[in-house]
Design an enzyme around this catalytic site. Structure first.
Site, PDB file in Angstrom:
ATOM      1  N   PHE A   1       0.852  -1.187   0.000  1.00  0.00           N
ATOM      2  CA  PHE A   1       0.000   0.000   0.000  1.00  0.00           C
ATOM      3  C   PHE A   1       0.886   1.234   0.000  1.00  0.00           C
ATOM      4  O   PHE A   1       1.623   1.477   0.954  1.00  0.00           O
ATOM      5  CB  PHE A   1      -0.968   0.062   1.194  1.00  0.00           C
ATOM      6  CG  PHE A   1      -1.864   1.271   1.094  1.00  0.00           C
ATOM      7  CD1 PHE A   1      -3.025   1.232   0.335  1.00  0.00           C
ATOM      8  CD2 PHE A   1      -1.515   2.475   1.693  1.00  0.00           C
ATOM      9  CE1 PHE A   1      -3.829   2.361   0.183  1.00  0.00           C
ATOM     10  CE2 PHE A   1      -2.320   3.609   1.547  1.00  0.00           C
ATOM     11  CZ  PHE A   1      -3.475   3.553   0.792  1.00  0.00           C
TER      12      PHE A   1
ATOM     13  N   ASP B   1       9.291   3.279   2.107  1.00  0.00           N
ATOM     14  CA  ASP B   1       8.061   4.021   2.407  1.00  0.00           C
ATOM     15  C   ASP B   1       7.765   3.809   3.888  1.00  0.00           C
ATOM     16  O   ASP B   1       7.209   2.788   4.291  1.00  0.00           O
ATOM     17  CB  ASP B   1       6.915   3.507   1.529  1.00  0.00           C
ATOM     18  CG  ASP B   1       5.583   4.212   1.847  1.00  0.00           C
ATOM     19  OD1 ASP B   1       5.517   4.927   2.871  1.00  0.00           O
ATOM     20  OD2 ASP B   1       4.618   4.020   1.088  1.00  0.00           O
TER      21      ASP B   1
ATOM     22  N   LYS C   1       2.158  11.158   7.310  1.00  0.00           N
ATOM     23  CA  LYS C   1       1.356  10.864   8.492  1.00  0.00           C
ATOM     24  C   LYS C   1       1.885  11.544   9.770  1.00  0.00           C
ATOM     25  O   LYS C   1       1.707  12.740   9.921  1.00  0.00           O
ATOM     26  CB  LYS C   1       1.208   9.352   8.645  1.00  0.00           C
ATOM     27  CG  LYS C   1       0.381   8.764   7.477  1.00  0.00           C
ATOM     28  CD  LYS C   1      -0.216   7.416   7.748  1.00  0.00           C
ATOM     29  CE  LYS C   1      -1.247   7.068   6.675  1.00  0.00           C
ATOM     30  NZ  LYS C   1      -0.881   5.964   5.807  1.00  0.00           N
TER      31      LYS C   1
HETATM   32  C1  PLP Z   1      -1.047   6.044   4.321  1.00  0.00           C
HETATM   33  C2  PLP Z   1       0.059   5.543   3.484  1.00  0.00           C
HETATM   34  C3  PLP Z   1       0.381   6.134   2.247  1.00  0.00           C
HETATM   35  C4  PLP Z   1      -0.449   7.225   1.628  1.00  0.00           C
HETATM   36  O1  PLP Z   1      -0.531   8.381   2.404  1.00  0.00           O
HETATM   37  P1  PLP Z   1      -1.712   9.445   2.110  1.00  0.00           P
HETATM   38  O2  PLP Z   1      -1.363  10.604   2.999  1.00  0.00           O
HETATM   39  O3  PLP Z   1      -2.994   8.787   2.473  1.00  0.00           O
HETATM   40  O4  PLP Z   1      -1.644   9.784   0.657  1.00  0.00           O
HETATM   41  C5  PLP Z   1       1.479   5.639   1.560  1.00  0.00           C
HETATM   42  N1  PLP Z   1       2.220   4.627   2.051  1.00  0.00           N
HETATM   43  C6  PLP Z   1       1.943   4.046   3.232  1.00  0.00           C
HETATM   44  C7  PLP Z   1       2.812   2.942   3.729  1.00  0.00           C
HETATM   45  C8  PLP Z   1       0.841   4.458   3.975  1.00  0.00           C
HETATM   46  O5  PLP Z   1       0.546   3.837   5.131  1.00  0.00           O
END
Ligand code: PLP
Length: 428
Positions: free
Chosen positions: A147, A235, A276
């Site tokens: 994700f 990520d 986040k």
């Molecule tokens: C939440 C998330 C995203 C996307 O972030 P948004 O602010 O919702 O665009 C990308 N990678 C990971 C691992 C995430 O948990």
């Protein structure tokens, strides 16, 4: 009729969202109107422990007073200039965040998905201009069940049919391997080393159901990337900023508070993506970090964002990072995470319904013993809400438990009591 100043019931407010909002989410039927620390309250005044933390955006707790005060102060001073001009916060923030995470440079964005898009663009450009890949041929290796966000390019390499279906045509240039499979990574790297620019990976797969890879996966993956002149891109939008008991999940199982530059367990990424909790949930702030040789492929006019690097975002993010350090949130997440999993192990022994607990720090999941398309986990979450604790299923019958990292040990035990009581008392 309901207008903004009236107090409305949860039922009324859910109906409003249902009628006027796109149905792109399926929320638990709880309408929240206030938050403080580890708690949120619904419009009827019922208090809950928050065990989602806005998908780990609220690691510092809801409405952290230091972050909110800094935000108010900066909001009254200067919010947005665009990058057409310099502003007096951006440079200070850039110095702070790069030193904090140990990289030469940062590119500021707003949402996580934009951070991932930015990393992909930097990686491809590096592939052409530094590695020498023939134009248009660059490939990035990704993992199944990933994700990384919701843009067209990102969902192009998703394996989730809901995320991907009927949104094509898709962006080419990605190859997918099984997560936590070094042989697959090595085979893919060997098969086409000259065209592969990067390997994009979540150090722990959060959305997929909190999958923690083998202890040596990230370190060995980073080594393989180095060997094949491929960028290792982490990520850490969900796993980073103290969530897993170290500043970053790529720090490995290391108990130090800071980035583990000196530690043998540190799988240092070539590109690090944060979002986040970078802002403690107060404002959308994301960032892409890399060293000069990589970041310098981006020149004026080639990438940007109107809001990226605005002074309000800089002030909020800088304070949010200071809170993480000052309140020893990584250490607390590590300590409480161990207690949480111990308590859940006991529950797994006692219950036929909870079969497994896994995770690291305060990013954990309990697997529920039913088919992925049954409603059991959802119904347990309804019952948990009834008992004063908010959590949500992710991908079938897996419940993620990720409270704010400012929780105390006593509070955590109370929460484990709620979870235990709910699951043991639950009948399908
Ligand atoms: C939440 C998330 C995203 C996307 O972030 P948004 O602010 O919702 O665009 C990308 N990678 C990971 C691992 C995430 O948990």
């Amino acid at each position: 009729m309901i207008n903004e100043s009236m107090t409305a019931s949860s039922q009324d407010l859910m109906k409003l969202e249902d009628k006027y909002g796109a149905h792109n989410y399926h929320p638990l039927p709880v309408v929240l109107s206030r938050g403080e620390g580890v708690f949120v309250w619904d419009v009827e005044g019922k208090k809950y422990y928050d065990f989602l933390s806005a998908y780990s955006a609220v690691n510092q707790g809801h409405c952290h007073p230091r972050i909110v005060n800094k935000m108010k102060e900066q909001a009254e001073t200067l919010c947005l200039t665009s990058r057409a001009f310099y502003n007096d916060y951006l440079g200070k923030y850039e110095k702070y965040i790069t030193e904090y995470f140990g990289f030469d440079k940062v590119l500021p964005m707003n949402t996580g998905a934009e951070g991932v898009e930015t990393a992909i663009k930097i990686c491809r450009k590096w592939g052409y201009e530094v590695k020498g890949i023939e134009n248009g041929k660059a490939k990035i290796i990704v993992c199944g069940e990933n994700f990384h966000g919701r843009t067209v390019t990102i969902i192009s390499f998703s394996s989730d049919p809901d995320a991907k279906g009927h949104f094509g045509p898709y962006t080419p240039g990605f190859v997918s391997i099984e997560y936590d499979n070094l042989e697959a990574l090595e085979a893919e790297l060997k098969a086409d080393a000259q065209n592969i620019a990067g390997f994009l990976v979540e150090p722990i797969q959060g959305e997929a159901g909190v999958y923690v890879p083998a202890d040596d996966f990230l370190l060995k993956a980073a080594d393989l990337c180095k060997k094949h002149n491929v960028l290792f891109i982490a990520d850490e939008i969900q796993s980073g900023i103290a969530r897993t008991g170290s500043l970053l999940a790529v720090c490995g199982n290391c108990s130090c508070e800071n980035r583990c530059e000196q530690q043998a367990t540190y799988a240092k990424p070539d590109i690090l993506i944060l979002g986040k909790a970078l802002s403690g949930g107060a404002y959308p702030v994301s960032a892409v970090l890399a060293n000069k040789e990589i970041m310098d492929v981006i020149q004026p006019g080639q990438h940007g964002s109107t809001y990226g690097g605005n002074p309000l975002a800089c002030a909020v993010a800088m304070e949010a990072m200071k809170v993480v350090a000052d309140e020893n949130l990584a250490q607390n997440a590590r300590k409480l995470g161990n207690i949480f999993r111990e308590r859940m192990e006991v529950l797994v022994q006692k219950s036929d319904l909870a079969t497994l607990v896994r995770g690291r720090g305060l990013l954990n999941a309990v697997v529920i013993n039913d088919s992925p398309d049954s409603k059991t986990a959802w119904n347990i979450c309804l019952e948990l809400a009834e008992n004063g604790l908010l959590a949500k299923p992710t991908h079938g019958n897996i419940i993620r438990f990720a409270p704010p990292l400012v929780m105390t040990e006593d509070q955590l035990h109370e929460c484990c009591d709620i979870i235990e009581k709910t699951i043991l008392g639950f009948s399908k």
